[in-house]
Design an enzyme around this catalytic site. Structure first.
Site, short mmCIF file in Angstrom:
data_model
loop_
_atom_site.label_atom_id
_atom_site.label_comp_id
_atom_site.label_asym_id
_atom_site.label_seq_id
_atom_site.Cartn_x
_atom_site.Cartn_y
_atom_site.Cartn_z
CG HIS A 18 -1.94 -0.98 1.37
ND1 HIS A 18 -2.09 -1.79 2.46
CD2 HIS A 18 -2.93 -1.32 0.51
CE1 HIS A 18 -3.14 -2.58 2.29
NE2 HIS A 18 -3.66 -2.33 1.10
CE LYS A 42 -13.72 -5.47 1.41
NZ LYS A 42 -12.67 -4.82 0.63
NE ARG A 91 -3.22 -6.93 -4.32
CZ ARG A 91 -3.95 -7.42 -3.35
NH1 ARG A 91 -3.39 -7.71 -2.20
NH2 ARG A 91 -5.24 -7.62 -3.49
CB SER A 129 -4.49 -6.39 4.63
OG SER A 129 -4.08 -5.13 4.16
#
Ligand code: PNS
Length: 159
Positions: A18, A42, A91, A129
């Protein structure tokens, strides 16, 4: 005209991947607002204030970067801050479908808002993450994947 961009994310927690995207966005734009999403659906491990604080600490060396939590639609938050560009990291190929959908949706909601992507470099291509959280929960060393403040927060979380 000030070129102001938003880099949004859940940042649960912020990783070096990030940080790489934020740093490169900051070098391209006049101002960057890192927008930390509530992302209640989430069920983040770190609270919104915790995530915001960690992003602030990790980006404090970048003078044109500010950090704000938000809980509304990204397009509305961008409009409120008069930002015309969203910058996101891309990504591995698996990100593409989700980002393709988000881009189309946000464009439909606000035609004036442009989304642009910065490709992650190979060393961060598979970093996420969730991988960091799992590694830390199993006692793994995450120092190379996260800024020091996050490493400290993870150590406390799993103590
Ligand atoms: O780091 P993430 O979880 O991949 O980031 C996703 C994020 C926060 C950028 C995305 O979920 C988002 O924009 N959330 C804000 C609410 C919103 O605008 N959702 C899209 C339309 S429902």
């Amino acid at each position: 005209m000030t070129r102001r961009a938003i880099t949004p994310g859940t940042f649960d927690p912020i990783t070096r991947g990030h940080l790489d995207i934020i740093t490169r966005a900051a070098s391209l734009m006049d101002e960057v607002i890192v927008a930390v999403a509530a992302s209640a659906g989430k069920h983040p491990m770190f609270s919104l204030p915790e995530r915001t604080q960690l992003v602030r600490e990790a980006t404090q060396h970048l003078p044109n970067v500010t950090v704000e939590p938000f809980g509304n639609l990204l397009v509305d938050f961008a409009r409120e801050r008069d930002a015309k560009v969203i910058v996101k990291g891309l990504r591995a190929i698996t990100d593409f479908e989700y980002e393709f959908q988000m881009n189309a949706l946000n464009h439909q909601l606000d035609f004036d808002l442009e989304t642009t992507f910065i490709m992650s470099p190979p060393e961060f291509m598979y970093l996420s993450s969730s991988i960091v959280r799992e590694m830390a929960s199993l006692g793994g060393d995450v120092a190379q994947f996260v800024p020091p403040c996050v490493q400290e927060a993870l150590t406390k979380k799993f103590a």
